[in-house]
Design a protein around this motif. Structure first.
Motif, mmCIF file in Angstrom:
data_model
loop_
_atom_site.group_PDB
_atom_site.id
_atom_site.type_symbol
_atom_site.label_atom_id
_atom_site.label_comp_id
_atom_site.label_asym_id
_atom_site.label_seq_id
_atom_site.Cartn_x
_atom_site.Cartn_y
_atom_site.Cartn_z
ATOM 1 N N ARG A 283 0.802 -1.204 -0.106
ATOM 2 C CA ARG A 283 0.027 0.025 -0.015
ATOM 3 C C ARG A 283 0.997 1.366 -0.043
ATOM 4 N N ASP A 284 1.942 1.174 0.751
ATOM 5 C CA ASP A 284 2.688 2.582 0.998
ATOM 6 C C ASP A 284 3.707 2.697 -0.566
ATOM 7 N N ALA A 285 3.935 1.548 -1.086
ATOM 8 C CA ALA A 285 4.700 1.941 -2.635
ATOM 9 C C ALA A 285 3.599 2.306 -3.400
ATOM 10 N N VAL A 286 2.422 1.786 -3.631
ATOM 11 C CA VAL A 286 1.592 2.357 -4.519
ATOM 12 C C VAL A 286 1.026 3.694 -4.174
ATOM 13 N N ASP A 287 1.019 4.140 -3.117
ATOM 14 C CA ASP A 287 0.832 5.474 -2.650
ATOM 15 C C ASP A 287 2.104 6.431 -3.340
ATOM 16 N N LEU A 288 3.085 6.063 -2.839
ATOM 17 C CA LEU A 288 4.393 6.791 -3.231
ATOM 18 C C LEU A 288 4.775 6.662 -4.568
ATOM 19 N N ILE B 13 6.088 -3.385 -9.626
ATOM 20 C CA ILE B 13 4.422 -3.527 -9.239
ATOM 21 C C ILE B 13 3.730 -1.860 -8.976
ATOM 22 N N ALA B 14 4.197 -1.002 -8.514
ATOM 23 C CA ALA B 14 3.693 0.083 -8.161
ATOM 24 C C ALA B 14 3.772 1.088 -9.303
ATOM 25 N N ARG B 15 4.723 0.959 -10.001
ATOM 26 C CA ARG B 15 4.876 2.092 -10.980
ATOM 27 C C ARG B 15 4.307 1.739 -12.416
#
Length: 259
Positions: A110-115, A159-161
């Motif tokens: 969750r933190d990675a996706v938010d950032l 995954i996040a980017r």
């Protein structure tokens, strides 16, 4: 070469160092009106003073965390009010920690996706109405080569980017005709503070970065300089790139083997 950026109003988040600062410097050289944002007031002041000393130009600064969506929106609104327009939004932020998929629990994801995804999208959404109102706009989201070519030890980054590519391609179709473009810059290993600080005190920078390049399989045999990555980004922000939109521009020294 005239890039058609004179007088354009630009916001560059993560602009106190590395690739963000290098893009800001390029924009200043091209005559743009630039404001840089970041979390550390001291680093922002140092970057501002360096630009003034080297380029003889003043840039604005804004202390903010890109994950603070209200602060990002206020920055965009204030810039447009102060200068009468906002034309360029460069969203740039730090990356999530390294590690394989199993090294992180749900909160880490969750933190990675938010950032690495949501904060970029929120900043773009904050600036987009002003870009459309001005009739000329450029959006550049700075991500990582992991968006195009997975690196297992940087699982969260990939995954996040990866959502930024989907967002850019979807957004350009929603925008339709006009002169507002949206692109993603995907740098590979680059000699930013994050990489250099990890080498350890007293390290031989050239030797250590050459080892990183060899281990990563970079054909050019070295990591990028921030200004080399910025050059590609600045072109995407320019009037000359008016027909380039919805793309992911990788700058990785040839490391990626994907087609």
């Amino acid at each position: 070469m005239d890039l058609g950026l004179a007088g354009k109003v630009a916001l560059v988040s993560g602009g106190s160092s590395g690739i963000g600062l290098a893009i800001a410097r390029d924009l200043v050289r091209e005559g743009a009106v630039v404001s840089i944002g970041g979390r550390d007031a001291g680093r922002l002041a140092k970057a501002r003073d360096g630009i003034a000393a080297d380029l003889g130009a003043e840039v604005g600064t804004r202390v903010l965390d890109l994950r603070d969506n209200d602060a990002a929106r206020a920055w965009a609104d204030d810039a447009a009010a102060e200068h009468g327009a906002l034309n360029i939004v460069v969203s740039n932020a730090g990356g999530p920690p390294a590690g394989p998929t199993g090294a992180f629990g749900p909160d880490g994801y969750r933190d990675a996706v938010d950032l690495a995804m949501v904060s970029h999208i929120a900043f773009v959404q904050a600036g987009l109405p002003h870009l459309l109102r001005s009739g000329w706009g450029r959006v550049l989201m700075v991500a990582s080569e992991t968006i195009r070519d997975l690196i297992p030890e940087y699982a969260l980054s990939a995954i996040a980017r990866s959502g930024l590519a989907a967002y850019a391609k979807t957004l350009v179709h929603e925008l339709g005709p006009g002169d507002v473009t949206v692109n993603v810059l995907a740098p590979g290993y680059t000699a930013t503070d994050a990489l250099l600080n990890g080498l350890g005190e007293g390290a031989d920078v050239d030797a250590e970065t050459a080892r990183i390049a060899a281990r990563a399989g970079i054909p050019l045999g070295r990591v990028a300089r921030p200004e080399e990555v910025a050059a590609a980004g600045t072109f995407l922000l320019s009037a000359r790139a008016s027909f380039v939109t919805g793309t992911v521009q990788v700058v990785d020294g040839g490391r990626s083997l994907g087609m």
